[in-house]
Each structure stands twice: as C-alpha cells, then as structure tokens.
Design a protein around this motif. Structure first.
Motif: not given
Length: 94
Positions: A31-33, A55-59, A63-64
């Motif tokens: 999970d990135v903030v 979109r990149l995080a989910h790929a 999580g973002l």
C-alpha cells in the motif's frame, strides 16, 4: 511514501510521471502513499498523473492513496468524476 513536486502542470507532467513511476516500482510496500503536501501549483495534468500512478500501482498489485491533498485538487477530482476512484485524503498544503 512518494512525494509530489511543488508544481505539477502540463509542463511538468511527463517528468513527474517518470519520477513517480520509478519510485512506485521500487516501493516495497503493498500500500503506497503519495504525499501531496508540497503541491502548490497544479492543473488537470495532476489528476492525469495521479490516475496513471494508480493504474500502474494496481497493475503491479499495489494499492495507492493520496495524503495531505490540497482541497482544490480533491475538488477538481470530484468535478471530473474521478473523486471516488482516487483515494485522496485532504489536508493543508505546506
């Protein structure tokens, strides 16, 4: 935690996205903030950059979420109908 620059307009979007993409790729946490507290000058390009980061995080199975998002940026996201798609926590900018 990733940091947004003080200025994120159409002129800075390409470089900011490249920097954020590299940082996001290296981020070990699931999970990135993204901290937006330093963001002071922005336009709709900031929304596009954040959506692409999401979109990149989910790929990549991450999580973002945005933290300390300027209220005007959160309002802009809502205006464009993507406020619910983006996890933006409002807060005062530095």
């Amino acid at each position: 935690m990733l940091l947004l620059p003080a200025t994120l307009t159409m002129n800075e979007a390409r470089d900011a996205l490249a920097m954020l993409e590299q940082a996001l790729r290296r981020e070990p946490e699931p999970d990135v903030v993204i901290d937006a507290s330093s963001l002071q000058h922005f336009d709709t390009a900031a929304i596009a950059v954040l959506l692409e980061c999401q979109r990149l995080a989910h790929a990549w199975g991450k999580g973002l979420a945005g933290r300390r998002t300027p209220p005007k940026l959160a309002a802009l996201a809502k205006l464009y109908g993507v406020g619910d798609l983006m996890r933006l926590e409002e807060g005062a900018a530095a």
